[in-house]
Scaffold this motif. Structure first.
Motif, short mmCIF file in Angstrom:
data_model
loop_
_atom_site.label_atom_id
_atom_site.label_comp_id
_atom_site.label_asym_id
_atom_site.label_seq_id
_atom_site.Cartn_x
_atom_site.Cartn_y
_atom_site.Cartn_z
N SER A 250 0.81 -1.22 0.00
CA SER A 250 0.00 0.00 0.00
C SER A 250 0.85 1.27 0.00
N PHE A 251 2.11 1.16 0.45
CA PHE A 251 2.98 2.34 0.48
C PHE A 251 4.10 2.25 -0.56
N MET A 252 3.95 1.34 -1.49
CA MET A 252 4.99 1.12 -2.49
C MET A 252 5.03 2.27 -3.50
N LEU B 291 -2.12 -5.21 -0.91
CA LEU B 291 -1.33 -6.35 -0.45
C LEU B 291 -0.95 -7.20 -1.65
N TYR B 292 0.13 -7.94 -1.49
CA TYR B 292 0.53 -8.90 -2.51
C TYR B 292 0.81 -10.21 -1.78
N LEU B 293 0.13 -11.26 -2.18
CA LEU B 293 0.24 -12.54 -1.50
C LEU B 293 1.08 -13.50 -2.34
N ILE B 294 1.94 -14.24 -1.66
CA ILE B 294 2.81 -15.18 -2.37
C ILE B 294 2.80 -16.53 -1.65
N PRO C 203 8.10 -5.19 -1.18
CA PRO C 203 9.00 -5.18 -0.01
C PRO C 203 9.66 -6.54 0.21
N LYS C 204 10.88 -6.51 0.71
CA LYS C 204 11.65 -7.75 0.88
C LYS C 204 11.09 -8.64 1.99
#
Length: 312
Positions: free
Chosen positions: A130-132, A141-144, A248-249
């Protein structure tokens, strides 16, 4: 038909379905004075010889509008079912409608936190995007999930207050565009968000876009899976890989291994069947009271340090 039979018929209308917005929960949070003013203004008969609980008031309100609809075929045609009329009348009253805010999150990050906990329990790593910077897709969000194969999900989160008609149009566009950078697309909102746009429209739109659609209910502390998404046909591996470089890492949640971390209930067997969901829910009084007690017994505040930790 006596009063109990009337109440039973109203409840049976949506038997076997799950309501997004619990009317019992709404009334329990309303003040007695506001309920008294409502029944007085609407000229609803109430017993004068006994002390009424809030759910007793709800019973009398339901009986009143059941009789009103039964006598007026136009109301039946307009609303389709008794509960829709009853709820419409209740929420047209500003003193009662203000309690809708309880079915929403004050801040978006609270909704993100609640959904992230659920994802961790599902064995999914959650990244806050959201802050990228320079994110043309504006995901939240990004889900992996890497096993048994790489699975990515772009998530859009909206509180009820963000679900205006204009903002929803933009969200619809973003959901469509995000299919280029993820295998799956996910949309998350609250009961208020569904109320603002309409359940039928949201289901139709999410199915059209092949989106996984979830409702996070802060009152009943549950996650509802409404529609089941499909793999994106527009997914481009190169675009996805470029996007992954910006993510983000470190995740804000990693799969929880030792114990369930979410305070919210989720039922896989009850999920992903849109026909089983309806906008409003009314429960038998005994069940409504027991549910309220079980929610009150749960911890009121989450661990304030949770957001600072990555669960390995």
């Amino acid at each position: 038909m006596n009063n109990q039979e009337i109440l039973d018929q109203i409840i049976q209308e949506n038997e076997g379905k799950f309501g997004i917005l619990c009317i019992d929960c709404l009334i329990v949070r309303t003040r007695f004075k506001e309920l008294e003013e409502f029944v007085s203004k609407k000229e609803i008969e109430i017993p004068s010889d006994k002390q009424l609980t809030k759910l007793d008031y709800l019973d009398d309100i339901m009986i009143h509008y059941f009789k009103k609809m039964s006598e007026n075929p136009d109301l039946r045609e307009q609303y389709g079912d008794y509960l829709s009329l009853i709820t419409d009348e209740l929420l047209n009253d500003d003193n009662i409608k203000k309690y809708l805010s309880r079915f929403d999150f004050i801040a978006k990050h609270e909704l993100i936190e609640a959904f992230a906990d659920y994802c961790a329990d599902m064995g999914i790593s959650v990244y806050d995007t959201s802050f990228m910077e320079d994110d043309e897709f504006n995901t939240d969000l990004y889900l992996i999930k890497k096993k048994p194969f790489l699975r990515t999900e772009a998530v859009f989160v909206r509180t009820g207050s963000q679900m205006t008609k204009e903002q929803y149009k933009n969200t619809f566009y973003l959901l469509n565009e995000a299919s280029k950078i993820a295998t799956w697309i996910v949309f998350v909102t609250t009961p208020v968000g569904v109320y603002n746009i309409g359940l039928e429209r949201l289901i139709s739109d999410m199915e059209k876009l092949n989106v996984w659609f979830y409702v996070v209910d802060p009152v009943e502390q549950r996650v509802l899976g409404i529609t089941k998404g499909k793999k994106s046909k527009d997914h481009e591996a190169e675009l996805r890989d470029d996007y992954l470089k910006k993510v983000p890492k470190e995740p804000i949640r990693a799969p929880s291994r030792l114990s369930k971390i979410s305070d919210y209930e989720f039922s896989e067997s009850d999920s992903y069947n849109p026909k089983r969901y309806t906008m409003y829910e009314i429960l038998p009084k005994a069940i409504a009271l027991e549910r309220e007690k079980s929610i009150i017994r749960k911890p009121k505040y989450k661990d304030i340090f949770r957001t600072l930790l990555v669960i390995d």
